[in-house]
Design an enzyme around this catalytic site. Structure first.
Site, PDB file in Angstrom:
ATOM      1  N   SER A   9       0.844  -1.195   0.000  1.00 24.15           N
ATOM      2  CA  SER A   9       0.000   0.000   0.000  1.00 24.15           C
ATOM      3  C   SER A   9       0.882   1.249   0.000  1.00 24.15           C
ATOM      4  O   SER A   9       1.660   1.470   0.935  1.00 24.15           O
ATOM      5  CB  SER A   9      -0.900   0.008   1.229  1.00 24.15           C
ATOM      6  OG  SER A   9      -1.464   1.300   1.365  1.00 24.15           O
ATOM      7  N   HIS A  34      -1.026  -1.295  -4.372  1.00 24.77           N
ATOM      8  CA  HIS A  34      -2.323  -1.007  -3.747  1.00 24.77           C
ATOM      9  C   HIS A  34      -2.457   0.499  -3.536  1.00 24.77           C
ATOM     10  O   HIS A  34      -1.625   1.136  -2.893  1.00 24.77           O
ATOM     11  CB  HIS A  34      -2.401  -1.745  -2.412  1.00 24.77           C
ATOM     12  CG  HIS A  34      -3.727  -1.669  -1.729  1.00 24.77           C
ATOM     13  ND1 HIS A  34      -4.807  -2.461  -2.081  1.00 24.77           N
ATOM     14  CD2 HIS A  34      -4.175  -0.897  -0.708  1.00 24.77           C
ATOM     15  CE1 HIS A  34      -5.836  -2.186  -1.291  1.00 24.77           C
ATOM     16  NE2 HIS A  34      -5.487  -1.220  -0.449  1.00 24.77           N
ATOM     17  N   ASP A  36      -4.849   3.437  -2.100  1.00 21.93           N
ATOM     18  CA  ASP A  36      -5.967   3.715  -1.193  1.00 21.93           C
ATOM     19  C   ASP A  36      -6.563   5.077  -1.495  1.00 21.93           C
ATOM     20  O   ASP A  36      -5.944   6.109  -1.249  1.00 21.93           O
ATOM     21  CB  ASP A  36      -5.481   3.668   0.259  1.00 21.93           C
ATOM     22  CG  ASP A  36      -5.216   2.244   0.713  1.00 21.93           C
ATOM     23  OD1 ASP A  36      -6.124   1.409   0.587  1.00 21.93           O
ATOM     24  OD2 ASP A  36      -4.090   1.974   1.174  1.00 21.93           O
ATOM     25  N   MET A  38      -9.373   7.723  -0.604  1.00 24.65           N
ATOM     26  CA  MET A  38     -10.278   8.080   0.513  1.00 24.65           C
ATOM     27  C   MET A  38     -10.838   9.478   0.283  1.00 24.65           C
ATOM     28  O   MET A  38     -10.117  10.379  -0.147  1.00 24.65           O
ATOM     29  CB  MET A  38      -9.509   8.066   1.835  1.00 24.65           C
ATOM     30  CG  MET A  38      -8.781   6.759   2.116  1.00 24.65           C
ATOM     31  SD  MET A  38      -8.135   6.728   3.778  1.00 24.65           S
ATOM     32  CE  MET A  38      -7.070   5.278   3.694  1.00 24.65           C
ATOM     33  N   HIS A  67      -8.265   0.648  -4.307  1.00 21.04           N
ATOM     34  CA  HIS A  67      -9.216   0.398  -3.211  1.00 21.04           C
ATOM     35  C   HIS A  67      -9.982   1.688  -2.937  1.00 21.04           C
ATOM     36  O   HIS A  67      -9.440   2.624  -2.356  1.00 21.04           O
ATOM     37  CB  HIS A  67      -8.400  -0.065  -1.982  1.00 21.04           C
ATOM     38  CG  HIS A  67      -9.206  -0.309  -0.751  1.00 21.04           C
ATOM     39  ND1 HIS A  67      -8.625  -0.479   0.495  1.00 21.04           N
ATOM     40  CD2 HIS A  67     -10.550  -0.431  -0.549  1.00 21.04           C
ATOM     41  CE1 HIS A  67      -9.566  -0.691   1.407  1.00 21.04           C
ATOM     42  NE2 HIS A  67     -10.737  -0.656   0.801  1.00 21.04           N
ATOM     43  N   MET A  69     -12.301   3.843  -1.012  1.00 22.43           N
ATOM     44  CA  MET A  69     -13.004   4.044   0.268  1.00 22.43           C
ATOM     45  C   MET A  69     -13.748   5.366   0.135  1.00 22.43           C
ATOM     46  O   MET A  69     -13.401   6.374   0.747  1.00 22.43           O
ATOM     47  CB  MET A  69     -11.990   4.051   1.413  1.00 22.43           C
ATOM     48  CG  MET A  69     -11.468   2.654   1.722  1.00 22.43           C
ATOM     49  SD  MET A  69      -9.950   2.661   2.660  1.00 22.43           S
ATOM     50  CE  MET A  69      -8.785   2.873   1.324  1.00 22.43           C
ATOM     51  N   MET A 147     -11.541  -6.301   5.160  1.00 20.38           N
ATOM     52  CA  MET A 147     -10.753  -5.351   5.942  1.00 20.38           C
ATOM     53  C   MET A 147     -10.469  -5.939   7.320  1.00 20.38           C
ATOM     54  O   MET A 147     -11.388  -6.403   8.003  1.00 20.38           O
ATOM     55  CB  MET A 147     -11.507  -4.022   6.107  1.00 20.38           C
ATOM     56  CG  MET A 147     -11.645  -3.202   4.848  1.00 20.38           C
ATOM     57  SD  MET A 147     -10.094  -2.783   4.029  1.00 20.38           S
ATOM     58  CE  MET A 147      -9.260  -1.821   5.302  1.00 20.38           C
ATOM     59  N   ASP A 182      -6.602  -6.680   4.240  1.00 17.64           N
ATOM     60  CA  ASP A 182      -5.981  -5.351   4.260  1.00 17.64           C
ATOM     61  C   ASP A 182      -6.124  -4.750   5.658  1.00 17.64           C
ATOM     62  O   ASP A 182      -7.246  -4.579   6.147  1.00 17.64           O
ATOM     63  CB  ASP A 182      -6.706  -4.484   3.209  1.00 17.64           C
ATOM     64  CG  ASP A 182      -6.140  -3.080   3.082  1.00 17.64           C
ATOM     65  OD1 ASP A 182      -5.108  -2.776   3.691  1.00 17.64           O
ATOM     66  OD2 ASP A 182      -6.761  -2.284   2.335  1.00 17.64           O
TER      67      ASP A 182
HETATM   68  C1  DX5 Z   1      -6.508   1.314   5.408  1.00 18.99           C
HETATM   69  C2  DX5 Z   1      -6.020   1.024   4.026  1.00 18.99           C
HETATM   70  C3  DX5 Z   1      -4.850   0.125   3.989  1.00 18.99           C
HETATM   71  C4  DX5 Z   1      -3.623   0.648   4.703  1.00 18.99           C
HETATM   72  C5  DX5 Z   1      -2.933  -0.543   5.288  1.00 18.99           C
HETATM   73  O1  DX5 Z   1      -7.737   1.931   5.346  1.00 18.99           O
HETATM   74  O2  DX5 Z   1      -7.037   0.425   3.247  1.00 18.99           O
HETATM   75  O3  DX5 Z   1      -4.532  -0.288   2.673  1.00 18.99           O
HETATM   76  O4  DX5 Z   1      -2.732   1.326   3.879  1.00 18.99           O
HETATM   77  O5  DX5 Z   1      -1.899  -0.116   6.091  1.00 18.99           O
HETATM   78  P1  DX5 Z   1      -1.163  -1.085   7.107  1.00 18.99           P
HETATM   79  O6  DX5 Z   1      -0.631  -2.235   6.337  1.00 18.99           O
HETATM   80  O7  DX5 Z   1      -0.108  -0.208   7.682  1.00 18.99           O
HETATM   81  O8  DX5 Z   1      -2.194  -1.502   8.124  1.00 18.99           O
HETATM   82 ZN    ZN Z   2      -6.475  -0.484   1.275  1.00 17.41          ZN
END
Ligand code: DX5
Ligand code: ZN
Length: 221
Positions: A9, A34, A36, A38, A67, A69, A147, A182
């Site tokens: 990520s 990956h 993220d 948001m 991903h 969110m 998750m 994840d």
């Molecule tokens: C959290 C994200 C993850 C995050 C994981 O909402 O979806 O992808 O980056 O980070 P770690 O591996 O540090 O928990």
């Molecule tokens: Zn993620």
């Protein structure tokens, strides 16, 4: 041995040196990148959007595992397709423009739309969501993302109860479904998830915080 897709990520990367940090994990054996996304509504945090994905696309040949969110994912699918995403995962819990009674129809049509562009489609569930909600879609999707922390931030503690949902999904899904986990994944928690049937591991802080990135990625395989 079954193939395990390791997806570092970039939330844990240095955004001022994204190209460098993507090459680092690429050279260390990452399978996917990956990303993220948001929106500050679905989750309390704001990160990056399609323009950043477009720039990342130019610096790596690895599949981009996006991903989402975000609320109303249906509004943004085409932006991420055009930007060069290879896998788009949206959240089961996200609001969509369509009315509640037609939620199942809206979800199915979103899956179809993602796949119509030749991409892989995934649905993700948050820690408090039962895996049973995914049953109607398991033969329509390419990936289920479980998750193992509340989405929103990297560096949180792994929730093993969430990982148990992987076993339920694996038992009820077609053989080729990818099951990704994840949140809080490292060599130990990753092994727990693989034992439950996961075959894709996302890891941010574990990989980017490691002294030896190749070793960290190898330890997740
Ligand atoms: C959290 C994200 C993850 C995050 C994981 O909402 O979806 O992808 O980056 O980070 P770690 O591996 O540090 O928990
Ligand atoms: Zn993620």
């Amino acid at each position: 041995m079954e193939k395990v897709y390791v997806s570092p990520s970039i939330l844990s990367a240095d955004f001022a040196n994204l190209e460098r940090d993507i090459k680092l994990v690429e050279n260390a054996g990452a399978d996917w990148i990956h990303v993220d996304v948001m929106d500050g509504h679905f989750v309390p945090n704001i990160t990056i959007g399609a323009p950043v994905v477009k720039s990342i696309r130019k610096v790596t040949n690895l599949p981009l595992d996006v991903h989402l969110m975000i609320e109303n994912p249906e509004k943004y699918i085409e932006d991420f397709v055009k930007a060069g995403a290879d896998i788009i995962t949206f959240h089961y819990e996200a609001q969509c423009c369509h009315c509640e009674e037609q939620r199942d129809v809206a979800i199915s049509s979103l899956i179809k739309r993602i796949r119509s562009f030749g991409l892989k489609a995934g649905i993700s569930i948050k820690p408090k969501t039962s895996p049973e909600v995914l049953l109607p879609y398991l033969s329509e999707i390419d990936m289920a993302l479980v998750m193992t922390v509340e989405p929103g931030f990297g560096g949180q503690k792994f929730m093993e109860d969430c990982a148990k949902k992987v076993a339920y999904i694996r038992k009820n899904s077609p053989k080729n479904l990818i099951i990704q986990v994840d949140g809080g994944i490292n060599d130990i928690t990753g092994k727990i998830c693989k034992d439950y049937g996961a075959n894709s591991l996302v890891a941010g802080s574990y990989i980017y915080g490691a002294k030896d990135l190749s070793q960290a990625i190898l330890s997740l395989k």
